[in-house]
Write a protein that holds these residues in place. Structure first.
Motif, PDB file in Angstrom:
ATOM      1  N   TYR A   6       0.835  -1.207   0.000  1.00 13.66           N
ATOM      2  CA  TYR A   6       0.000   0.000   0.000  1.00 13.66           C
ATOM      3  C   TYR A   6       0.871   1.259   0.000  1.00 13.66           C
ATOM      4  O   TYR A   6       0.544   2.253  -0.649  1.00 13.66           O
ATOM      5  CB  TYR A   6      -0.935   0.000   1.212  1.00 13.66           C
ATOM      6  CG  TYR A   6      -2.073  -0.966   1.097  1.00 13.66           C
ATOM      7  CD1 TYR A   6      -3.254  -0.623   0.443  1.00 13.66           C
ATOM      8  CD2 TYR A   6      -1.973  -2.249   1.638  1.00 13.66           C
ATOM      9  CE1 TYR A   6      -4.311  -1.511   0.330  1.00 13.66           C
ATOM     10  CE2 TYR A   6      -3.017  -3.152   1.529  1.00 13.66           C
ATOM     11  CZ  TYR A   6      -4.184  -2.783   0.878  1.00 13.66           C
ATOM     12  OH  TYR A   6      -5.223  -3.674   0.766  1.00 13.66           O
ATOM     13  N   LEU A   7       1.971   1.206   0.728  1.00 15.60           N
ATOM     14  CA  LEU A   7       2.897   2.344   0.740  1.00 15.60           C
ATOM     15  C   LEU A   7       3.441   2.601  -0.664  1.00 15.60           C
ATOM     16  O   LEU A   7       3.481   3.753  -1.122  1.00 15.60           O
ATOM     17  CB  LEU A   7       4.046   2.054   1.711  1.00 15.60           C
ATOM     18  CG  LEU A   7       5.187   3.074   1.760  1.00 15.60           C
ATOM     19  CD1 LEU A   7       4.665   4.459   2.119  1.00 15.60           C
ATOM     20  CD2 LEU A   7       6.258   2.627   2.751  1.00 15.60           C
ATOM     21  N   THR A  18       1.732  14.697   1.994  1.00 13.47           N
ATOM     22  CA  THR A  18       2.569  14.521   3.182  1.00 13.47           C
ATOM     23  C   THR A  18       2.217  13.208   3.867  1.00 13.47           C
ATOM     24  O   THR A  18       1.070  12.973   4.242  1.00 13.47           O
ATOM     25  CB  THR A  18       2.384  15.684   4.168  1.00 13.47           C
ATOM     26  OG1 THR A  18       2.755  16.901   3.520  1.00 13.47           O
ATOM     27  CG2 THR A  18       3.259  15.494   5.406  1.00 13.47           C
ATOM     28  N   ALA A  19       3.214  12.365   4.020  1.00 13.98           N
ATOM     29  CA  ALA A  19       3.006  11.059   4.647  1.00 13.98           C
ATOM     30  C   ALA A  19       3.252  11.115   6.143  1.00 13.98           C
ATOM     31  O   ALA A  19       2.460  10.600   6.930  1.00 13.98           O
ATOM     32  CB  ALA A  19       3.920  10.018   4.003  1.00 13.98           C
ATOM     33  N   ALA A  30       6.111   9.894  -1.815  1.00 14.99           N
ATOM     34  CA  ALA A  30       7.187   9.535  -2.748  1.00 14.99           C
ATOM     35  C   ALA A  30       8.527   9.512  -2.031  1.00 14.99           C
ATOM     36  O   ALA A  30       9.334   8.586  -2.221  1.00 14.99           O
ATOM     37  CB  ALA A  30       7.220  10.529  -3.909  1.00 14.99           C
ATOM     38  N   GLU A  31       8.773  10.513  -1.190  1.00  7.22           N
ATOM     39  CA  GLU A  31      10.043  10.573  -0.453  1.00  7.22           C
ATOM     40  C   GLU A  31      10.151   9.431   0.551  1.00  7.22           C
ATOM     41  O   GLU A  31      11.228   8.829   0.700  1.00  7.22           O
ATOM     42  CB  GLU A  31      10.160  11.922   0.268  1.00  7.22           C
ATOM     43  CG  GLU A  31      10.327  13.106  -0.677  1.00  7.22           C
ATOM     44  CD  GLU A  31      10.125  14.444   0.022  1.00  7.22           C
ATOM     45  OE1 GLU A  31      10.571  15.461  -0.542  1.00  7.22           O
ATOM     46  OE2 GLU A  31       9.511  14.471   1.121  1.00  7.22           O
ATOM     47  N   LEU A  32       9.056   9.119   1.218  1.00  5.43           N
ATOM     48  CA  LEU A  32       9.068   8.041   2.209  1.00  5.43           C
ATOM     49  C   LEU A  32       9.383   6.705   1.535  1.00  5.43           C
ATOM     50  O   LEU A  32      10.239   5.943   2.021  1.00  5.43           O
ATOM     51  CB  LEU A  32       7.718   7.967   2.925  1.00  5.43           C
ATOM     52  CG  LEU A  32       7.552   6.838   3.950  1.00  5.43           C
ATOM     53  CD1 LEU A  32       8.560   6.964   5.078  1.00  5.43           C
ATOM     54  CD2 LEU A  32       6.123   6.823   4.506  1.00  5.43           C
ATOM     55  N   TYR A  33       8.725   6.431   0.417  1.00  6.08           N
ATOM     56  CA  TYR A  33       8.966   5.154  -0.244  1.00  6.08           C
ATOM     57  C   TYR A  33      10.388   5.075  -0.807  1.00  6.08           C
ATOM     58  O   TYR A  33      11.032   4.011  -0.717  1.00  6.08           O
ATOM     59  CB  TYR A  33       7.946   4.917  -1.363  1.00  6.08           C
ATOM     60  CG  TYR A  33       8.073   3.535  -1.950  1.00  6.08           C
ATOM     61  CD1 TYR A  33       7.727   2.409  -1.204  1.00  6.08           C
ATOM     62  CD2 TYR A  33       8.571   3.343  -3.243  1.00  6.08           C
ATOM     63  CE1 TYR A  33       7.869   1.129  -1.714  1.00  6.08           C
ATOM     64  CE2 TYR A  33       8.706   2.067  -3.759  1.00  6.08           C
ATOM     65  CZ  TYR A  33       8.356   0.961  -2.998  1.00  6.08           C
ATOM     66  OH  TYR A  33       8.508  -0.303  -3.502  1.00  6.08           O
TER      67      TYR A  33
END
Length: 446
Positions: A6-7, A18-19, A30-33
């Motif tokens: 899901y991420l 914003t995550a 996008a940055e988190l993944y």
């Protein structure tokens, strides 16, 4: 699908959303993944085989969650541990886990608090994580446009489980390091989102009601919902919170590490029923045994205790987890918690659940906390003693308190003895630490 799937999907669908927010640090989906994939490559050499058990300190940071997700993507099993755990204890647990093989779908090993006995490593599957997320989405109305403030330890089900629906829906997670600084917690709600929510243990709700009620009331149009769990919330606090936040959904939830997220009840429904935990959610079912104990089954329950088949078989039977919690189901199918089997006090042949007494006491003006314990008695064998904490500047008249309780409780449930104390011992998640009063009960002055 796993939570990390899901991420990945949300990184494509909502790349600029914003995550996560933690202090001054923020990252988009996008940055988190991208960070998760990069961390996964960094860790690949260290953990080349699937099923490797990895212990992590559960720090209240984005980076901790990046590593948590990366290890899952590598096929590892994550064991989140207390962030301040002594190094010796951390290494001991890691060494004990080394030889154990776990079922293929295992995602995490979560250690219980140990308040009812020796701490146990509970195996949680990836499918249980998804089922917990779907239970919360369906039962509490998590949504894509929600910003959820998580302030508890990220190695226990109460807070960790809120990450699941947030990531699944592509919502926003705001991480706060506990409630020691109430200003920082409340400042988290300055985040520019029209819908916000949080999870608070009852002890933290009481602190907010005592010291920050006016500031909390200012958020009445912004707080979509508040969930509480881990311990029982008093009727008085439920009613006070309903008055402060008339437009918010206020949930009381039944959950545990072994069972997952089972039932929830919005007590801001005009009835405000104390002890009510609502109906089982979509992936769960509740059974009351002949002994009056709560048993749970469904997709959220644990796989078992790691390396302890004997203890597993004593609790998990034919896909059902048998708890030590006492409860009843009403005519609407809603679960009501009556306390723990081990906590019941026998007074002259009558069984008393201390939780019922404590709920009545907390509705008396001027008392901020209390515990009902057992002391020896020459005739009945046991008698009830109440230890209570006064609000600052208040002096409680013990006779008036006893008369008040006689109007609320059956005679045998009214404490015989009363003692003012500075505080009531509680665990980190707000539960009364009853075990610490067992030895005290036989030596307390009567």
């Amino acid at each position: 699908m796993h939570l990390e799937d899901y991420l990945e999907s949300n990184a494509r669908r909502y790349p600029h959303k914003t995550a996560m927010v933690c202090g001054q640090e923020q990252c988009t989906y996008a940055e988190l993944y991208d960070r998760v994939v990069s961390r996964m490559e960094e860790l690949r050499t260290s953990y080349p085989q699937k099923g490797h058990i990895v212990c992590l300190r559960a720090l209240p940071t984005i980076d901790y969650l990046v590593t948590y997700f990366a290890l899952h993507k590598l096929g590892c099993v994550v064991t989140p541990l207390e962030q301040n755990m002594p190094e010796e204890t951390f290494n001991k647990i890691a060494k004990e886990l080394e030889p154990h093989a776990v079922p293929e779908d295992t995602a995490d090993i979560l250690y219980t608090t140990g308040t009812t006995g020796m701490s146990k490593g509970v195996m949680i599957s990836h499918s249980a994580i998804i089922a917990d997320a779907e239970n919360l989405i369906d039962g509490q109305g998590f949504s894509h446009d929600l910003a959820f403030v998580v302030n508890g330890p990220l190695n226990h089900i109460g807070s960790l489980s809120k990450i699941y629906p947030v990531i699944m829906l592509g919502a926003t997670l705001i991480i706060v390091d506990g409630m020691k600084d109430m200003n920082k917690f409340l400042e988290a709600f300055d985040y520019p989102s029209p819908k916000m929510a949080t999870f608070l243990v009852p002890a933290n709700i009481r602190i907010l009601l005592l010291f920050c009620a006016e500031r909390l009331a200012l958020l009445k149009d912004k707080i979509d919902f508040i969930e509480t769990g881990a311990a029982a919330i008093s009727q008085a606090d439920m009613e006070a919170l309903c008055k402060l936040l008339p437009n918010s959904r206020l949930y009381n939830t039944y959950a545990s590490t072994e069972t997952g997220i089972i039932c929830t009840y919005n007590y801001n429904d005009g009835r405000c029923i104390a002890g009510c935990l609502g109906k089982p959610m979509k992936h769960s079912k509740v059974i009351i045994t002949d002994q009056g104990l709560i048993a749970c089954k469904g997709k959220t329950i644990m796989t078992g205790y790691v390396g302890d088949s004997e203890r597993t078989s004593s609790v998990l039977k034919a896909g059902t987890v048998y708890t030590s919690d006492m409860g009843v189901l009403d005519e609407e199918g809603m679960l009501h918690l009556l306390g723990r089997e081990d906590d019941v006090i026998n007074v002259g042949g009558f069984k008393v659940a201390p939780l019922e007494v404590e709920n009545a006491v907390l509705s008396y003006p001027g008392i901020s906390d209390c515990i009902c314990i057992s002391v020896s008695h020459p005739i009945t064998g046991s008698a009830l003693k109440l230890l209570y904490v006064e609000n600052e500047g208040i002096s409680i008249n013990k006779r008036s308190l006893a008369l008040f309780l006689k109007s609320r409780l059956e005679q045998y449930k009214v404490p015989m003895l009363y003692e003012k104390v500075e505080s009531v011992k509680r665990t980190f998640n707000g539960k009364i630490d009853r075990k610490s009063y067992i030895d005290l009960s036989s030596t307390i002055s009567e």
